[in-house]
Design an enzyme around this catalytic site. Structure first.
Site, PDB file in Angstrom:
ATOM      1  N   ASP A 113      74.412  28.450  22.137  1.00 55.22           N
ATOM      2  CA  ASP A 113      73.995  27.901  20.844  1.00 55.22           C
ATOM      3  C   ASP A 113      74.709  26.580  20.566  1.00 55.22           C
ATOM      4  OD1 ASP A 113      72.530  27.916  18.477  1.00 55.22           O
ATOM      5  OD2 ASP A 113      74.080  28.974  17.360  1.00 55.22           O
ATOM      6  N   CYS A 130      62.079  42.613   4.453  1.00 53.50           N
ATOM      7  CA  CYS A 130      62.659  41.318   4.090  1.00 53.50           C
ATOM      8  C   CYS A 130      62.688  41.134   2.569  1.00 53.50           C
ATOM      9  CB  CYS A 130      61.870  40.181   4.726  1.00 53.50           C
ATOM     10  SG  CYS A 130      62.553  38.551   4.335  1.00 53.50           S
TER      11      CYS A 130
END
Length: 374
Positions: free
Chosen positions: A130, A194
């Site tokens: 990353d 969510c």
């Protein structure tokens, strides 16, 4: 170097799983990323637009790349992350950030593995955790380590949702593994849970609505429409990962560096709100939380306090209304309006008279207007 020996070397280096794919073949991931950025769904993460061309394909960043060795490291928690959402006097920090920053640990191991590979093959390599414009999740899916679920994160049949990823690109041509097929089926658990409805549809994410984005990447005040939905999440969100049925096959991580530090298992919001800059840096030394800075972090804490409905936290809120950081002041004003609307209205006029930051004035004005209309 034979792929069996290469994989054995990766596992011996401390990784949980390793797979290989071609890095120079055409794929659809670049087009999906371009659509994501074109739609503005990356929010304020300008670096995604700035590096779009290089990010769209591994060879756009390194033309000589032929193969990708994808490694995964299990960080499976020993508890259900969703249970902490019920303890509203505590702050919830994403599972991955409750101890050592995984980037440092994985980068060290990946470099060790890469050096051994170069010594034995002489092939050029580049390693990534990353740390560059490289799409690790599509590469992991292409390698067969898992598939990108409807929440866009990697899912593994062996490790569920809890894998940190790293990649070694190499100019060597290695025998690739077969890609994994999608095993989500008709399940929509990750989409349904969510809190902010951040998924416009299966396999699509609008980062601007994602709590992980809002608490970590977003630099300004949290948009009002998402504050209540944040609950007591103060750094990241694990909901879509934690609810995945494939986690029934996941194991608790063997890495002690990923087990939560005692003080971050269920940190009290009252204590976190009291952190000044020096104490914030001390508490989160070597943690990924440290990178967002004290202002954004305490902003998140104040939103969580407002959602707690715990009037015993009012003194904590009053302590932050005159905070040096405008971001914290604005969030504290909102928290006050949630815990004690009458006290908030009583302080609104005085607050407007002394405040100079326009964003914070908006928070006071909102309370003042509600007092006039109420």
């Amino acid at each position: 170097m034979h792929t069996a020996a290469l994989k054995a070397e990766a596992l011996a280096s401390g990784f949980t799983t390793v797979r290989i794919c071609r890095a120079d073949e055409a794929w659809e991931a670049g087009e999906r990323l371009a659509e994501f950025v074109a739609g503005g769904q990356h929010g304020s993460m300008a670096w995604m637009a700035d590096t779009l061309v290089r990010r769209q394909h591994p060879t756009a960043m390194w033309p000589d790349a032929k193969s990708a060795v994808v490694v995964g490291l299990n960080y499976g928690p020993d508890i259900d992350p969703l249970a902490a959402l019920e303890r509203t006097s505590e702050g919830v920090i994403s599972v991955y950030a409750r101890n050592t920053d995984y980037h440092d640990l994985m980068k060290k191991r990946l470099k060790h593995f890469a050096r051994a590979f170069v010594d034995k093959t002489g092939a050029e390599v580049k390693v990534f955790v990353d740390t560059a414009p490289l799409m690790e999740k599509p590469l992991a899916a292409k390698s067969g380590m898992g598939w990108q679920g409807k929440h866009t994160n990697l899912v593994s049949r062996e490790h569920g949702s809890w894998l940190f990823l790293g990649v070694m690109l190499t100019a060597a041509e290695l025998e690739p593994d077969a890609p994994e097929t999608d095993h989500c089926g008709s399940c929509t658990s990750c989409l349904d849970i969510c809190p902010t409805q951040a998924f416009p549809g299966p396999y699509k994410l609008d980062a601007r609505r994602c709590i992980s984005y809002l608490t970590i990447e977003h630099k300004g005040p949290i948009p009002v429409e998402f504050r209540a939905a944040m609950g007591n999440r103060i750094y990241g969100c694990d909901d879509c990962l934690a609810v995945c049925p494939w986690n029934k096959f996941a194991a608790v991580t063997a890495e002690m560096a990923f087990h939560p530090r005692p003080e971050l298992k269920g940190p009290l919001l009252s204590e976190l709100a009291a952190l000044d800059d020096a104490s914030f840096r001390q508490v989160f030394t070597a943690s990924p939380v440290k990178r967002i800075g004290r202002g954004k972090f305490v902003r998140n804490v104040m939103i969580a306090i407002g959602n707690s409905r715990g009037t015993s936290l009012l003194p904590v809120v009053f302590g932050r209304i005159r905070d040096p950081d405008a971001l914290v002041r604005g969030a504290a004003i909102w928290a006050l309006s949630q815990l004690s609307p009458d006290e908030a209205k009583a302080h609104a006029r005085a607050g407007l008279e002394v405040e100079t930051d326009p964003e914070v004035m908006i928070e006071w004005q909102r309370i003042f207007d509600s007092a006039r209309t109420g």
